[in-house]
Scaffold this active site. Structure first.
Site, PDB file in Angstrom:
ATOM      1  N   HIS B 145     118.116  17.927   8.082  1.00  0.00           N
ATOM      2  CA  HIS B 145     117.654  19.114   8.799  1.00  0.00           C
ATOM      3  C   HIS B 145     118.832  19.756   9.550  1.00  0.00           C
ATOM      4  O   HIS B 145     119.025  20.972   9.490  1.00  0.00           O
ATOM      5  CB  HIS B 145     116.541  18.701   9.766  1.00  0.00           C
ATOM      6  CG  HIS B 145     116.056  19.793  10.673  1.00  0.00           C
ATOM      7  ND1 HIS B 145     114.913  20.507  10.413  1.00  0.00           N
ATOM      8  CD2 HIS B 145     116.558  20.292  11.820  1.00  0.00           C
ATOM      9  CE1 HIS B 145     114.735  21.397  11.377  1.00  0.00           C
ATOM     10  NE2 HIS B 145     115.722  21.284  12.250  1.00  0.00           N
ATOM     11  N   GLU B 146     119.620  18.935  10.226  1.00  0.00           N
ATOM     12  CA  GLU B 146     120.763  19.472  10.987  1.00  0.00           C
ATOM     13  C   GLU B 146     121.821  20.042  10.046  1.00  0.00           C
ATOM     14  O   GLU B 146     122.397  21.100  10.312  1.00  0.00           O
ATOM     15  CB  GLU B 146     121.379  18.377  11.866  1.00  0.00           C
ATOM     16  CG  GLU B 146     120.454  17.830  12.943  1.00  0.00           C
ATOM     17  CD  GLU B 146     119.808  18.921  13.772  1.00  0.00           C
ATOM     18  OE1 GLU B 146     120.429  19.976  13.935  1.00  0.00           O
ATOM     19  OE2 GLU B 146     118.672  18.738  14.222  1.00  0.00           O
ATOM     20  N   HIS B 149     120.878  23.391   8.998  1.00  0.00           N
ATOM     21  CA  HIS B 149     121.218  24.409   9.994  1.00  0.00           C
ATOM     22  C   HIS B 149     122.676  24.847   9.824  1.00  0.00           C
ATOM     23  O   HIS B 149     122.996  26.028   9.941  1.00  0.00           O
ATOM     24  CB  HIS B 149     121.035  23.867  11.415  1.00  0.00           C
ATOM     25  CG  HIS B 149     119.639  24.000  11.935  1.00  0.00           C
ATOM     26  ND1 HIS B 149     118.906  25.155  11.812  1.00  0.00           N
ATOM     27  CD2 HIS B 149     118.835  23.132  12.589  1.00  0.00           C
ATOM     28  CE1 HIS B 149     117.723  24.983  12.364  1.00  0.00           C
ATOM     29  NE2 HIS B 149     117.647  23.758  12.837  1.00  0.00           N
TER      30      HIS B 149
END
Lengths: 185, 408
Positions: B145-146, B149
């Site tokens: 998820h990071e 980003h």
């Protein structure tokens, strides 16, 4: 006079446009090559880890000589492979030997409690994952590159400069499909 | 994926432009309200200067400031090999040009964020509480998820938009406070200074006050709306990178059920950077949906768990529409046909975990970050020796053996 300027302007724009697409294609092709070399980096790391793994586990698993031999043999075969298809077959066999080994480890609770072994185990899990993720990333890059080559207008420039489609990485050995889950508990 | 990045970049620029216009307009109107027409340009210049300075600072040092403020400590492979391997796995899957720097935050609340200017200079930070609670698959989901980003260029956007928002809030606060205090003193000052345009001046002043109150609210709403959307997209990206949506779903579930106090070093502007909202709400209100930086966790989990056919953006988008009964958040350009199969869980994830030992790990992780030496005595006792312990021998408190300390 004005007509000449317009034509010249259009030509300049066209040249800039072609250069832009050409550079994009080169960049994408380099990305594909880079992704392919990433797979090799990870495979090499797996080869480097195996002696360490065998060394750590040997003392605990005296009755599993066959398993160790299978791993060592598969490793040397993979390292000595000359052609791409040979290498991919040997790597498949190595992966299989490793996952068998990890199943056997389940029967040795003392080994599973050993800090050194746990460290090697984490490195191996990481490396197996990195191998499968680098293959996944290679296929992503190839898909993007192939799309660019086939789609208008970049396909015209790709044809002019002989950019050809790349093949996806596909696992040939049926058993390999299940391999990259070297999983420990 | 690349189409999504392009759309994201364009949307970021549009939003930043909208906020810039908002900021400059605010500066102009405030200046005009206070000093008349020439003052408007003066206010415009002030607003521009504030914004330029803050942007220059945040562009060059923003990530460092943020990491410092969250008390994040840089770690090496030796401190937490698993975290390192998982980040590298996701770096490879996302084909990032460089390995992100990795930080650990000493906080029991499970959370994580990414920051930086570009994929080349990105950083990922996780809390010790997160590392202690999640298994390998779940950690992979959170890191994915990071990394999404970073890949989607959300990190730069959040930094720049956050700074812009900060400037707007700062400007309107200074003005409103100034108004408040000066009106307590002499309310005549402004009208007497005007060159006969007293009436118009007062009207302008009222408009300026209204704008100063409304502008920050509008900017907040805009900022939060976009950051909610980015969270969904990062979830979709994580599913695509790992081929295993259940990992992130189960991690989010664990984070949502967590009982530890909220993260100490977070505020309303930095909140969108974290994987889940660092503020714990006491009760759920309808209005909070508008001002919330993150979508509800339960909804994010349901969308991820509903992805039974594959892990592509299209699968996420279909699942999103099915769960929320609304239009998809994924831009149509990113919905290309991709066949991406899901993968199986690793066996480690199927194992039942013991909570107490995991909680003890929080302390151990931080001790390792702080360069404690770990020693296991022959009697089985684990010794944790602080870095400022000078002698090279230590006595085991249980069996009284003398142990040698490894020297660096």
């Amino acid at each position: 006079m004005i007509a000449i300027y317009i034509i010249a302007g259009v030509l300049v724009l066209l040249v800039i446009f072609v250069i832009g697409i050409y550079n994009a294609l080169i960049r994408l092709r380099n990305q594909v090559k880079n992704a392919w070399s990433q797979i090799d980096v990870q495979l090499k790391r797996r080869h480097d880890l195996i002696p360490n793994l065998v060394e750590t586990a040997k003392g605990y698993m005296k009755h599993e000589r066959g398993t160790f031999e299978a791993i060592t043999e598969a490793r040397s075969k993979a390292m000595g492979a000359n052609t791409v298809s040979e290498a991919s077959k040997a790597e498949g066999a190595l992966g299989e030997a490793l996952s068998k080994f990890m199943l056997v480890v389940e029967n040795y609770p003392e080994l599973k409690a050993n800090q050194n072994f746990l460290a090697v185990q984490e490195e191996l899990t990481g490396t197996e994952n990195k191998i499968s993720f680098s293959r996944q990333s290679y296929n992503d890059q190839v898909l993007f590159f192939n799309n660019k080559i086939q789609m208008f207008p970049s396909n015209i420039i790709a044809n002019m400069f002989n950019f050809t489609k790349r093949d996806f990485f596909e696992i040939e050995v049926e058993a390999e499909r299940e391999v990259p889950k070297v999983s420990f508990s | 994926m690349w189409e999504l990045i392009r759309v994201n970049k364009r949307n970021s620029i549009l939003l930043l432009l909208a906020m810039a216009v908002c900021l400059l307009l605010l500066g102009f109107i405030i200046g005009m309200g206070v000093f008349g027409l020439e003052g408007g340009f003066f206010g415009l210049i002030i607003a521009t200067v504030i914004w330029l300075i803050l942007t220059a600072v945040s562009f060059s040092k923003g990530d460092q400031i943020f990491l410092l403020a969250s008390k994040a400590k840089p770690v090496t492979h030796k401190v937490h090999p698993q975290l390192f391997n998982v980040v590298e796995e996701m770096k490879i899957a996302a084909a990032l040009p460089a390995m992100p720097k990795i930080y650990i935050i000493n906080d029991p609340a499970p959370n994580a964020f990414a920051t930086g200017r570009s994929p080349k200079t990105a950083s990922v930070a996780v809390t010790a509480g997160l590392l202690a609670r999640l298994n390998r698959d779940e950690l992979q989901g959170v890191i994915a998820h990071e990394i999404s980003h970073i890949l989607h260029r959300d990190i730069l956007f959040v930094t720049l938009a956050g700074i812009m928002l900060g400037s707007i809030v700062l400007l309107s606060q200074v003005f409103l406070r100034g108004m408040f205090y000066s009106s307590m003193g002499s309310s005549r000052r402004y009208s007497s200074g005007g060159k006969g345009g007293g009436q118009a001046q007062i009207v302008m002043l009222v408009i300026a006050i209204v704008v100063a109150i409304l502008a920050p609210i509008m900017a907040y709403l805009l900022y939060f709306a976009l950051s909610r959307k980015r969270e969904y997209l990062a979830d979709a990206g994580a599913a695509r990178l790992t081929r295993y949506p259940e990992g992130l779903a189960s991690a989010l579930g664990k984070i949502a059920n967590d009982k530890s106090p909220q993260l100490a070093s977070a505020n309303k502007v930095t909140a969108p950077m974290y994987i889940v909202n660092p503020f714990k709400k006491k009760k759920q209100m309808k209005l909070s949906d508008l001002t919330s930086t993150h979508p509800p966790i339960s909804e994010r989990i349901r969308i991820l768990r509903n992805m039974t056919h594959g892990a592509s953006f299209k699968d996420y988008s279909n699942s999103f529409s099915a769960v929320t009964k609304t239009k998809t958040v994924v831009p149509p350009a990113a919905l290309t046909k991709e066949d991406i199969a899901l993968r199986e869980a690793s066996t480690e994830a199927k194992k039942k975990e013991r909570h107490e030992t995991q909680m003890r790990q929080v302390g151990d992780i931080m001790r390792r970050v702080n360069q404690f030496v770990f020693l296991t005595c022959l009697c089985g006792l684990k010794l944790k020796i602080p870095p400022n312990y000078k002698p090279d021998k230590v006595k085991c408190p249980r069996c009284k053996r003398n142990l040698d300390l490894p020297r660096k």
